[in-house]
Design a protein around this motif. Structure first.
Motif, PDB file in Angstrom:
ATOM      1  N   GLU A 106       0.819  -1.212   0.000  1.00 10.26           N
ATOM      2  CA  GLU A 106       0.000   0.000   0.000  1.00 10.26           C
ATOM      3  C   GLU A 106       0.854   1.264   0.000  1.00 10.26           C
ATOM      4  N   MET A 107       2.025   1.213   0.634  1.00  7.64           N
ATOM      5  CA  MET A 107       2.914   2.367   0.692  1.00  7.64           C
ATOM      6  C   MET A 107       3.889   2.427  -0.488  1.00  7.64           C
ATOM      7  N   ARG A 108       3.722   1.533  -1.473  1.00 11.59           N
ATOM      8  CA  ARG A 108       4.576   1.496  -2.675  1.00 11.59           C
ATOM      9  C   ARG A 108       6.052   1.292  -2.309  1.00 11.59           C
ATOM     10  N   LEU A 109       6.293   0.374  -1.370  1.00  9.43           N
ATOM     11  CA  LEU A 109       7.659   0.146  -0.890  1.00  9.43           C
ATOM     12  C   LEU A 109       8.182  -1.241  -1.245  1.00  9.43           C
ATOM     13  N   GLN A 110       7.545  -1.921  -2.189  1.00 11.31           N
ATOM     14  CA  GLN A 110       7.981  -3.287  -2.517  1.00 11.31           C
ATOM     15  C   GLN A 110       9.449  -3.324  -2.944  1.00 11.31           C
ATOM     16  N   GLN A 111       9.859  -2.365  -3.758  1.00 15.24           N
ATOM     17  CA  GLN A 111      11.229  -2.366  -4.269  1.00 15.24           C
ATOM     18  C   GLN A 111      12.251  -1.987  -3.202  1.00 15.24           C
ATOM     19  N   ALA A 112      11.792  -1.377  -2.103  1.00 14.02           N
ATOM     20  CA  ALA A 112      12.706  -0.942  -1.046  1.00 14.02           C
ATOM     21  C   ALA A 112      12.573  -1.776   0.219  1.00 14.02           C
ATOM     22  N   ALA A 113      11.855  -2.888   0.158  1.00 13.63           N
ATOM     23  CA  ALA A 113      11.553  -3.655   1.365  1.00 13.63           C
ATOM     24  C   ALA A 113      12.799  -4.166   2.071  1.00 13.63           C
ATOM     25  N   THR A 115      15.790  -2.672   1.863  1.00 10.66           N
ATOM     26  CA  THR A 115      16.720  -1.554   2.018  1.00 10.66           C
ATOM     27  C   THR A 115      16.690  -1.042   3.449  1.00 10.66           C
ATOM     28  N   LYS A 116      17.840  -0.723   4.001  1.00 10.34           N
ATOM     29  CA  LYS A 116      17.890  -0.191   5.356  1.00 10.34           C
ATOM     30  C   LYS A 116      17.273   1.210   5.399  1.00 10.34           C
ATOM     31  N   ILE A 117      16.620   1.500   6.506  1.00  7.93           N
ATOM     32  CA  ILE A 117      15.949   2.787   6.675  1.00  7.93           C
ATOM     33  C   ILE A 117      16.919   3.938   6.426  1.00  7.93           C
ATOM     34  N   GLY A 118      18.144   3.797   6.904  1.00 10.60           N
ATOM     35  CA  GLY A 118      19.137   4.857   6.748  1.00 10.60           C
ATOM     36  C   GLY A 118      19.532   5.132   5.321  1.00 10.60           C
ATOM     37  N   ASN A 119      19.222   4.223   4.405  1.00 12.42           N
ATOM     38  CA  ASN A 119      19.594   4.397   2.999  1.00 12.42           C
ATOM     39  C   ASN A 119      18.416   4.813   2.123  1.00 12.42           C
ATOM     40  N   LEU A 120      17.275   5.066   2.711  1.00 16.15           N
ATOM     41  CA  LEU A 120      16.104   5.450   1.941  1.00 16.15           C
ATOM     42  C   LEU A 120      16.113   6.943   1.612  1.00 16.15           C
ATOM     43  N   SER A 121      15.381   7.304   0.575  1.00 16.85           N
ATOM     44  CA  SER A 121      15.155   8.716   0.298  1.00 16.85           C
ATOM     45  C   SER A 121      14.180   9.278   1.338  1.00 16.85           C
ATOM     46  N   GLY A 122      14.050  10.596   1.361  1.00 18.04           N
ATOM     47  CA  GLY A 122      13.152  11.213   2.331  1.00 18.04           C
ATOM     48  C   GLY A 122      11.717  10.744   2.172  1.00 18.04           C
ATOM     49  N   GLY A 123      11.257  10.660   0.921  1.00 14.67           N
ATOM     50  CA  GLY A 123       9.896  10.206   0.678  1.00 14.67           C
ATOM     51  C   GLY A 123       9.688   8.760   1.080  1.00 14.67           C
ATOM     52  N   GLU A 124      10.688   7.912   0.816  1.00 19.55           N
ATOM     53  CA  GLU A 124      10.594   6.502   1.202  1.00 19.55           C
ATOM     54  C   GLU A 124      10.579   6.356   2.718  1.00 19.55           C
ATOM     55  N   ARG A 125      11.375   7.159   3.403  1.00 22.25           N
ATOM     56  CA  ARG A 125      11.394   7.101   4.872  1.00 22.25           C
ATOM     57  C   ARG A 125      10.027   7.456   5.446  1.00 22.25           C
ATOM     58  N   LYS A 126       9.419   8.494   4.887  1.00 20.69           N
ATOM     59  CA  LYS A 126       8.106   8.899   5.380  1.00 20.69           C
ATOM     60  C   LYS A 126       7.084   7.789   5.135  1.00 20.69           C
ATOM     61  N   ARG A 127       7.161   7.157   3.974  1.00 18.07           N
ATOM     62  CA  ARG A 127       6.227   6.070   3.682  1.00 18.07           C
ATOM     63  C   ARG A 127       6.489   4.863   4.577  1.00 18.07           C
ATOM     64  N   ALA A 128       7.754   4.624   4.929  1.00 16.04           N
ATOM     65  CA  ALA A 128       8.070   3.537   5.854  1.00 16.04           C
ATOM     66  C   ALA A 128       7.479   3.819   7.241  1.00 16.04           C
ATOM     67  N   CYS A 129       7.543   5.074   7.674  1.00 16.13           N
ATOM     68  CA  CYS A 129       6.936   5.453   8.958  1.00 16.13           C
ATOM     69  C   CYS A 129       5.426   5.257   8.922  1.00 16.13           C
ATOM     70  N   LEU A 130       4.812   5.603   7.807  1.00 18.61           N
ATOM     71  CA  LEU A 130       3.376   5.379   7.651  1.00 18.61           C
ATOM     72  C   LEU A 130       3.058   3.891   7.714  1.00 18.61           C
ATOM     73  N   ALA A 131       3.879   3.074   7.056  1.00 21.32           N
ATOM     74  CA  ALA A 131       3.653   1.625   7.059  1.00 21.32           C
ATOM     75  C   ALA A 131       3.737   1.059   8.472  1.00 21.32           C
ATOM     76  N   ALA A 132       4.694   1.558   9.267  1.00 21.11           N
ATOM     77  CA  ALA A 132       4.870   1.051  10.629  1.00 21.11           C
ATOM     78  C   ALA A 132       3.671   1.376  11.513  1.00 21.11           C
ATOM     79  N   GLU A 133       2.921   2.419  11.187  1.00 17.51           N
ATOM     80  CA  GLU A 133       1.705   2.740  11.931  1.00 17.51           C
ATOM     81  C   GLU A 133       0.492   1.995  11.381  1.00 17.51           C
ATOM     82  N   LEU A 134       0.391   1.911  10.070  1.00 19.33           N
ATOM     83  CA  LEU A 134      -0.778   1.296   9.456  1.00 19.33           C
ATOM     84  C   LEU A 134      -0.780  -0.222   9.568  1.00 19.33           C
ATOM     85  N   VAL A 135       0.361  -0.820   9.902  1.00 15.87           N
ATOM     86  CA  VAL A 135       0.428  -2.280  10.001  1.00 15.87           C
ATOM     87  C   VAL A 135      -0.471  -2.811  11.116  1.00 15.87           C
TER      88      VAL A 135
END
Length: 233
Positions: A106-113, A115-135
């Motif tokens: 749902e967060m369009r993070l399949q290609q970055a699943a 990838t370490k959080i520290g290596n994500l782009s700003g937009g990917e990091r925000k979407r990862a934070c959203l995923a951690a709440e929506l899970v």
């Protein structure tokens, strides 16, 4: 805050705007139970915020302005950790895995699943934070400065995802300073000097203040004061 009375419903995507010092952070603190109102109350799902310690965990997902995921974890590891921490103890590993994969998609993070959080782009990091709440499938998602420090493309993508999240029946409340994508919201609540000065669809906000661009609303508030535009509780 001065005489604020608001009701938010499931399925709404609400953006809260306002100039610096308008009361946005104070309002978010009250909604989340971090700050106790001097009078009045905040009710979510029939429960008074601040009285039930489990309320934010069971009902509300909260993404603060400063991301809290550990840089050394991959996206999948971070979201899985959040699921194990916050889902009911009897949730099976298979259910946890299914929830994790669903929100990663749902967060369009399949290609970055992986990838370490520290290596994500700003937009990917925000979407990862959203995923951690929506899970944990909260009914309400509160996002503070959802698009701060994001490039225009990432901002647009995050706002689109929030729009889609609300369309699945969740209440999404987003504090933002950015104005480019507020048209994706169902409702704009604009604060000025602790008061609600606008509450309605994005398409009506500029007309209410007699301006052509949303940014000019803040100029009107500065020039004429918030009291002139106050929305009655």
């Amino acid at each position: 805050l001065d005489g604020i009375s608001l009701r938010f419903d499931p399925g709404q995507f609400v953006c809260i705007l306002g100039p610096s010092g308008a009361g946005k952070s104070t309002l978010m603190g009250c909604i989340m139970g971090f700050r106790k109102p001097d009078s009045g109350e905040v009710v979510a799902g029939g429960m008074r915020v601040g009285q039930t310690r489990s309320l934010p965990n069971g009902l509300v997902g909260y993404v603060p302005q400063q991301e809290t995921l550990h840089d050394s974890l991959t996206v999948r590891e971070a979201v899985t950790f959040a699921a194990r921490l916050r889902l009911p103890a009897d949730t099976s590993p298979a259910e946890i895995s299914a929830n994790v994969e669903q929100v990663i998609g749902e967060m369009r993070l399949q290609q970055a699943a992986e990838t370490k959080i520290g290596n994500l782009s700003g937009g990917e990091r925000k979407r990862a934070c959203l995923a951690a709440e929506l899970v944990v499938d909260p009914a309400i998602l509160i996002v503070d400065e959802a698009t701060s420090s994001l490039d225009p493309a990432s901002e647009a993508r995050v706002m689109t995802i929030l729009r889609e999240t609300a369309a699945r029946g969740k209440l999404v409340v987003c504090v933002t300073h950015h104005l480019d994508n507020i048209g994706k919201a169902d409702r704009l609540v604009i604060l000025g000097n602790g008061m609600v000065v606008n509450d309605g669809p994005p398409s009506a906000a500029c007309a209410r203040f007699g301006v052509e661009q949303p940014a000019d609303i803040f100029v009107k508030l500065e020039d004429h004061g918030a009291e002139a535009w106050r929305v009655a509780p």
